[in-house]
Design a protein around this motif. Structure first.
Motif, PDB file in Angstrom:
ATOM      1  N   VAL A   1      45.429 -20.208 -63.442  1.00 34.94           N
ATOM      2  CA  VAL A   1      46.593 -21.078 -63.341  1.00 34.94           C
ATOM      3  C   VAL A   1      46.208 -22.357 -62.604  1.00 34.94           C
ATOM      4  O   VAL A   1      45.492 -22.306 -61.608  1.00 34.94           O
ATOM      5  N   HIS A   2      46.667 -23.452 -63.122  1.00 38.15           N
ATOM      6  CA  HIS A   2      46.473 -24.743 -62.464  1.00 38.15           C
ATOM      7  C   HIS A   2      47.865 -25.330 -62.266  1.00 38.15           C
ATOM      8  O   HIS A   2      48.596 -25.514 -63.237  1.00 38.15           O
ATOM      9  N   LEU A   3      48.234 -25.605 -61.024  1.00 34.00           N
ATOM     10  CA  LEU A   3      49.604 -26.039 -60.735  1.00 34.00           C
ATOM     11  C   LEU A   3      49.630 -27.404 -60.056  1.00 34.00           C
ATOM     12  O   LEU A   3      49.069 -27.561 -58.957  1.00 34.00           O
ATOM     13  N   GLU A   4      50.239 -28.375 -60.707  1.00 28.70           N
ATOM     14  CA  GLU A   4      50.463 -29.706 -60.112  1.00 28.70           C
ATOM     15  C   GLU A   4      51.954 -29.794 -59.857  1.00 28.70           C
ATOM     16  O   GLU A   4      52.726 -29.974 -60.801  1.00 28.70           O
ATOM     17  N   LEU A   5      52.359 -29.684 -58.609  1.00 29.33           N
ATOM     18  CA  LEU A   5      53.787 -29.501 -58.339  1.00 29.33           C
ATOM     19  C   LEU A   5      54.404 -30.693 -57.610  1.00 29.33           C
ATOM     20  O   LEU A   5      53.840 -31.781 -57.604  1.00 29.33           O
ATOM     21  N   GLY A   6      55.531 -30.450 -57.009  1.00 31.29           N
ATOM     22  CA  GLY A   6      56.310 -31.543 -56.425  1.00 31.29           C
ATOM     23  C   GLY A   6      55.651 -32.190 -55.214  1.00 31.29           C
ATOM     24  O   GLY A   6      54.641 -31.708 -54.697  1.00 31.29           O
ATOM     25  N   GLY A   7      56.240 -33.289 -54.779  1.00 29.76           N
ATOM     26  CA  GLY A   7      55.704 -33.999 -53.611  1.00 29.76           C
ATOM     27  C   GLY A   7      56.822 -34.607 -52.787  1.00 29.76           C
ATOM     28  O   GLY A   7      57.981 -34.688 -53.225  1.00 29.76           O
ATOM     29  N   LYS A   8      56.476 -35.000 -51.588  1.00 33.76           N
ATOM     30  CA  LYS A   8      57.441 -35.671 -50.693  1.00 33.76           C
ATOM     31  C   LYS A   8      56.598 -36.563 -49.788  1.00 33.76           C
ATOM     32  O   LYS A   8      56.508 -36.352 -48.577  1.00 33.76           O
ATOM     33  N   ALA A   9      55.941 -37.548 -50.413  1.00 35.34           N
ATOM     34  CA  ALA A   9      54.866 -38.257 -49.713  1.00 35.34           C
ATOM     35  C   ALA A   9      55.341 -39.053 -48.500  1.00 35.34           C
ATOM     36  O   ALA A   9      56.262 -39.866 -48.600  1.00 35.34           O
ATOM     37  N   PRO A  10      54.672 -38.851 -47.362  1.00 37.65           N
ATOM     38  CA  PRO A  10      54.953 -39.668 -46.178  1.00 37.65           C
ATOM     39  C   PRO A  10      54.189 -40.991 -46.233  1.00 37.65           C
ATOM     40  O   PRO A  10      53.146 -41.094 -46.883  1.00 37.65           O
ATOM     41  N   PHE A  11      54.708 -41.958 -45.508  1.00 35.61           N
ATOM     42  CA  PHE A  11      54.176 -43.313 -45.493  1.00 35.61           C
ATOM     43  C   PHE A  11      54.198 -43.702 -44.011  1.00 35.61           C
ATOM     44  O   PHE A  11      55.273 -43.978 -43.461  1.00 35.61           O
ATOM     45  N   VAL A  12      53.034 -43.646 -43.353  1.00 38.09           N
ATOM     46  CA  VAL A  12      53.014 -43.752 -41.889  1.00 38.09           C
ATOM     47  C   VAL A  12      52.575 -45.157 -41.473  1.00 38.09           C
ATOM     48  O   VAL A  12      51.460 -45.586 -41.787  1.00 38.09           O
ATOM     49  N   VAL A  13      53.452 -45.862 -40.762  1.00 40.17           N
ATOM     50  CA  VAL A  13      53.173 -47.255 -40.388  1.00 40.17           C
ATOM     51  C   VAL A  13      52.958 -47.329 -38.873  1.00 40.17           C
ATOM     52  O   VAL A  13      53.885 -47.088 -38.090  1.00 40.17           O
ATOM     53  N   PHE A  14      51.727 -47.647 -38.469  1.00 42.79           N
ATOM     54  CA  PHE A  14      51.423 -47.756 -37.035  1.00 42.79           C
ATOM     55  C   PHE A  14      51.802 -49.155 -36.541  1.00 42.79           C
ATOM     56  O   PHE A  14      51.968 -50.093 -37.336  1.00 42.79           O
ATOM     57  N   ASP A  15      51.879 -49.294 -35.212  1.00 37.51           N
ATOM     58  CA  ASP A  15      52.430 -50.557 -34.691  1.00 37.51           C
ATOM     59  C   ASP A  15      51.508 -51.764 -34.860  1.00 37.51           C
ATOM     60  O   ASP A  15      51.933 -52.896 -34.662  1.00 37.51           O
ATOM     61  N   ASP A  16      50.231 -51.523 -35.243  1.00 39.06           N
ATOM     62  CA  ASP A  16      49.336 -52.664 -35.466  1.00 39.06           C
ATOM     63  C   ASP A  16      49.290 -53.062 -36.945  1.00 39.06           C
ATOM     64  O   ASP A  16      48.495 -53.915 -37.348  1.00 39.06           O
ATOM     65  N   ALA A  17      50.113 -52.411 -37.782  1.00 44.66           N
ATOM     66  CA  ALA A  17      50.026 -52.642 -39.239  1.00 44.66           C
ATOM     67  C   ALA A  17      50.484 -54.051 -39.609  1.00 44.66           C
ATOM     68  O   ALA A  17      51.251 -54.681 -38.878  1.00 44.66           O
ATOM     69  N   ASP A  18      50.021 -54.497 -40.751  1.00 41.60           N
ATOM     70  CA  ASP A  18      50.532 -55.733 -41.364  1.00 41.60           C
ATOM     71  C   ASP A  18      51.884 -55.348 -41.978  1.00 41.60           C
ATOM     72  O   ASP A  18      51.941 -54.675 -43.020  1.00 41.60           O
ATOM     73  N   ILE A  19      52.961 -55.739 -41.313  1.00 45.18           N
ATOM     74  CA  ILE A  19      54.284 -55.249 -41.722  1.00 45.18           C
ATOM     75  C   ILE A  19      54.698 -55.790 -43.090  1.00 45.18           C
ATOM     76  O   ILE A  19      55.341 -55.095 -43.875  1.00 45.18           O
ATOM     77  N   GLU A  20      54.302 -57.011 -43.406  1.00 46.38           N
ATOM     78  CA  GLU A  20      54.642 -57.539 -44.739  1.00 46.38           C
ATOM     79  C   GLU A  20      53.974 -56.676 -45.820  1.00 46.38           C
ATOM     80  O   GLU A  20      54.598 -56.291 -46.815  1.00 46.38           O
ATOM     81  N   ALA A  21      52.687 -56.349 -45.609  1.00 47.87           N
ATOM     82  CA  ALA A  21      51.967 -55.513 -46.589  1.00 47.87           C
ATOM     83  C   ALA A  21      52.611 -54.136 -46.667  1.00 47.87           C
ATOM     84  O   ALA A  21      52.801 -53.577 -47.765  1.00 47.87           O
ATOM     85  N   ALA A  22      52.958 -53.574 -45.523  1.00 47.11           N
ATOM     86  CA  ALA A  22      53.536 -52.223 -45.507  1.00 47.11           C
ATOM     87  C   ALA A  22      54.916 -52.222 -46.183  1.00 47.11           C
ATOM     88  O   ALA A  22      55.231 -51.312 -46.954  1.00 47.11           O
ATOM     89  N   ALA A  23      55.716 -53.249 -45.906  1.00 49.96           N
ATOM     90  CA  ALA A  23      57.063 -53.284 -46.493  1.00 49.96           C
ATOM     91  C   ALA A  23      56.979 -53.416 -48.013  1.00 49.96           C
ATOM     92  O   ALA A  23      57.699 -52.727 -48.749  1.00 49.96           O
ATOM     93  N   ARG A  24      56.081 -54.282 -48.477  1.00 43.11           N
ATOM     94  CA  ARG A  24      55.922 -54.418 -49.940  1.00 43.11           C
ATOM     95  C   ARG A  24      55.390 -53.106 -50.541  1.00 43.11           C
ATOM     96  O   ARG A  24      55.828 -52.667 -51.600  1.00 43.11           O
ATOM     97  N   GLY A  25      54.452 -52.491 -49.822  1.00 44.56           N
ATOM     98  CA  GLY A  25      53.877 -51.218 -50.298  1.00 44.56           C
ATOM     99  C   GLY A  25      54.937 -50.127 -50.355  1.00 44.56           C
ATOM    100  O   GLY A  25      54.967 -49.323 -51.294  1.00 44.56           O
ATOM    101  N   ALA A  26      55.835 -50.113 -49.377  1.00 37.69           N
ATOM    102  CA  ALA A  26      56.875 -49.071 -49.340  1.00 37.69           C
ATOM    103  C   ALA A  26      57.865 -49.280 -50.472  1.00 37.69           C
ATOM    104  O   ALA A  26      58.285 -48.327 -51.140  1.00 37.69           O
ATOM    105  N   MET A  27      58.227 -50.546 -50.678  1.00 43.58           N
ATOM    106  CA  MET A  27      59.186 -50.837 -51.747  1.00 43.58           C
ATOM    107  C   MET A  27      58.606 -50.397 -53.100  1.00 43.58           C
ATOM    108  O   MET A  27      59.231 -49.655 -53.855  1.00 43.58           O
ATOM    109  N   ALA A  28      57.370 -50.843 -53.364  1.00 41.00           N
ATOM    110  CA  ALA A  28      56.761 -50.513 -54.663  1.00 41.00           C
ATOM    111  C   ALA A  28      56.471 -49.015 -54.761  1.00 41.00           C
ATOM    112  O   ALA A  28      56.685 -48.394 -55.810  1.00 41.00           O
ATOM    113  N   GLY A  29      56.006 -48.446 -53.659  1.00 45.25           N
ATOM    114  CA  GLY A  29      55.644 -47.015 -53.659  1.00 45.25           C
ATOM    115  C   GLY A  29      56.857 -46.118 -53.812  1.00 45.25           C
ATOM    116  O   GLY A  29      56.769 -45.017 -54.350  1.00 45.25           O
TER     117      GLY A  29
END
Ligand code: NDP
Length: 496
Positions: free
Chosen positions: A248-276
């Protein structure tokens, strides 16, 4: 468009299902019927498995070079009909045409080309005299008839991910697409035969999970079951396959987390979150669904994502300017809406979306991009898969807390970490329990790399050379090289 179509593909031909049940295939962005046709019956499943079993001896003995040539020709055939595939995938899936054009169909063509290339590189360990008296070698052999079951979110990509590694490794296949979205899969099978892939190597049976999928999984001539879908149905499929001790090979559901640390490029992260979060209307098993943001940057992130989400153009799928189409069905739209309402009722705040767009045509399955805050970690909206355009944002303090919260669901398919600090990035890739971890991005996939889950997201890999581990048996061949009648180890059993 088409009316009354043949929804089965058995022994190289489209055919009408022999069940009494009529299936209606709908464009969920308009509610209009695209096609109707008969569901497969158990007898059709039987015929499809027989067709795959009959084709197996011939196909499994083709040389890798022969398979490669046919697969590469198939890739050309799909490329030549790309506009047709794009239009059909967009209509049947309610997808914005630019997604079908830029992601679904090119991804499928790349997948066929990739497996067309690597089938010539199917290898085992080199031979060697590990015992001293024998040459040991490894044969990688196809398993037989693979029974595959695919979901509706990326109908053609999911069909390709199932079919390609299976047949490149010399197996034959019977695939059951979701009965909501079989149209491109049927056309795909037709183009395979047109490219010279022998009838019977690829068969498609369209119908509901129960009884059609169930009959396929339980069939005694199906040697392996490969399933992509929800964790709930994956459990049932695994239990049904256990009776026959099937792989059996099972590709099942997901609930992917998106972890943004305080040094992140917030513009990049916000665009990534919206698209993701919004890709394919959020109906993506790796979609960003939970953004954990370190407290000092939380407000900034939330307000930028809200602004971006409000600018997303939700509209007709055939308009190239549309960013997001509809969900797959009214039932799915209602599930998503009900989950958002329960989150609201339990104290979460909906900062944008959370409604059906005002301009949505009657009978369509549109739902607006939705951002939720103030939900608790143990709430349904944070813990359970939603499969809609909904992102939940939560703050965290210490790095360890963010990573622990990210891992705190039953799922483990994908995750991302956003930081400009190389040490934080490396640590996050180690700590996040998921089959794919992105750093400063979320979503991209490539044929060369494996896709598959940890935990309740399943096991086994799609794409890449790793997928051959699912679709081949490994046989050890041990040949005596001494020619001696009396072997020393015989003395352990009897001494003469
Ligand atoms: P489901 O699990 O509801 O269905 C998946 C497929 O299984 C469908 O073809 C379905 O048929 C069939 N099925 C249902 N019951 C049975 C049964 N008893 N025996 C055999 N087959 C059965 O998933 P969805 O179609 O709703 O797709 C969404 C799910 O797929 C999400 O959970 C998503 O995360 C997951 N997914 C996972 C991916 C991954 O790579 N891990 C990729 C894409 C999606 P029917 O259409 O009649 O229900």
């Amino acid at each position: 468009m088409t009316d009354n179509v043949s929804l089965q593909f058995i022994s190289g031909q489209r055919c009408v299902g022999s069940s009494d049940e009529e299936l209606t295939i709908v464009d969920p962005s308009t509610g209009h019927t695209l096609a109707t046709g008969r569901s497969a019956s158990r007898a059709d499943v039987e015929a499809a498995v027989t067709s795959a079993r009959t084709a197996f001896p011939g196909w499994s003995r083709t040389t890798p070079a022969q398979r490669a040539e046919l697969l590469l020709r198939w890739a050309d055939g799909v490329r030549a009909r790309s506009d047709e595939f794009v239009a059909l995938e967009s209509r049947n899936g309610g997808k914005a045409i630019k997604l079908a054009q830029g992601f679904d169909i090119p991804g499928v063509i790349d997948n066929i080309s990739f497996f067309g290339s690597i089938t010539r590189n199917l290898e085992g360990k080199a031979s060697g005299e590990y015992s001293g008296d024998h040459t040991s070698s490894i044969r990688r052999e196809p398993i037989g008839v693979v029974g595959s079951i695919a979901p509706w979110n990326y109908p053609l990509q999911m069909a390709a991910w199932k079919i390609l590694p299976a047949i490149a490794a010399g197996n034959t296949i019977v695939l059951k697409p979701s009965e909501l979205t079989p149209l491109t899969t049927l056309l795909f099978a037709e183009t395979a035969v047109a490219a010279g892939i022998p009838p019977g190597v690829i068969n498609v049976v369209t119908g509901r999970g129960d009884p059609v999928g169930q009959a396929l999984v339980e069939h005694s001539d199906v040697a392996m079951v490969s399933f992509t879908g929800s964790t709930r149905v994956g459990r049932q499929v695994a239990a049904a396959a256990a009776g026959g001790v099937k792989r059996v090979h099972l590709e099942l559901g997901g609930k992917a987390p998106f972890v943004v640390f305080d040094d992140a490029d917030i513009e990049a992260a916000a665009r990534g979150a919206m698209a993701g979060a919004l890709i394919n209307g959020g109906q993506d098993c790796t979609a960003a669904t939970r953004a954990y943001v370190q407290r000092p940057r939380y407000d900034e992130f939330v307000s930028r994502v809200t602004e971006l989400m409000r600018g997303v153009r939700v509209g007709p799928t055939d308009d190239p300017a549309t960013d997001m189409g509809s969900l797959i069905s009214l039932a799915q739209r209602d599930n998503v809406a009900a989950m958002v309402e329960r989150a609201r009722a339990s104290g979460a705040k909906v900062l944008c979306g959370g409604v059906v767009p005002e301009h949505a045509p009657e009978g369509s399955a549109y739902y607006d991009p939705t951002l939720i805050v103030d939900a608790t970690q143990d709430s349904e909206i944070v813990q359970n898969e939603i499969f809609g355009p909904v992102l939940v944002c939560l703050p965290f303090d210490a790095d360890d807390d963010g990573l622990a919260l990210a891992n705190d669901t039953p799922y483990g398919l994908a995750a991302s970490a956003w930081t400009t600090n190389v040490f934080r990035a490396q640590r996050a890739t180690r700590e996040l329990a998921a089959g794919c971890v992105w750093v400063n991005d979320h979503i991209p996939i490539i044929s060369e790399m494996p896709h598959g889950g940890y935990k309740a997201s399943g096991f086994g890999k799609d794409m890449s050379t790793y997928s051959f581990d699912e679709y081949t048996n490994i046989k050890h061949v041990m040949s005596d090289i001494t020619g001696a009648a009396h072997k020393q180890w015989h003395d352990l059993i009897f001494t003469t």
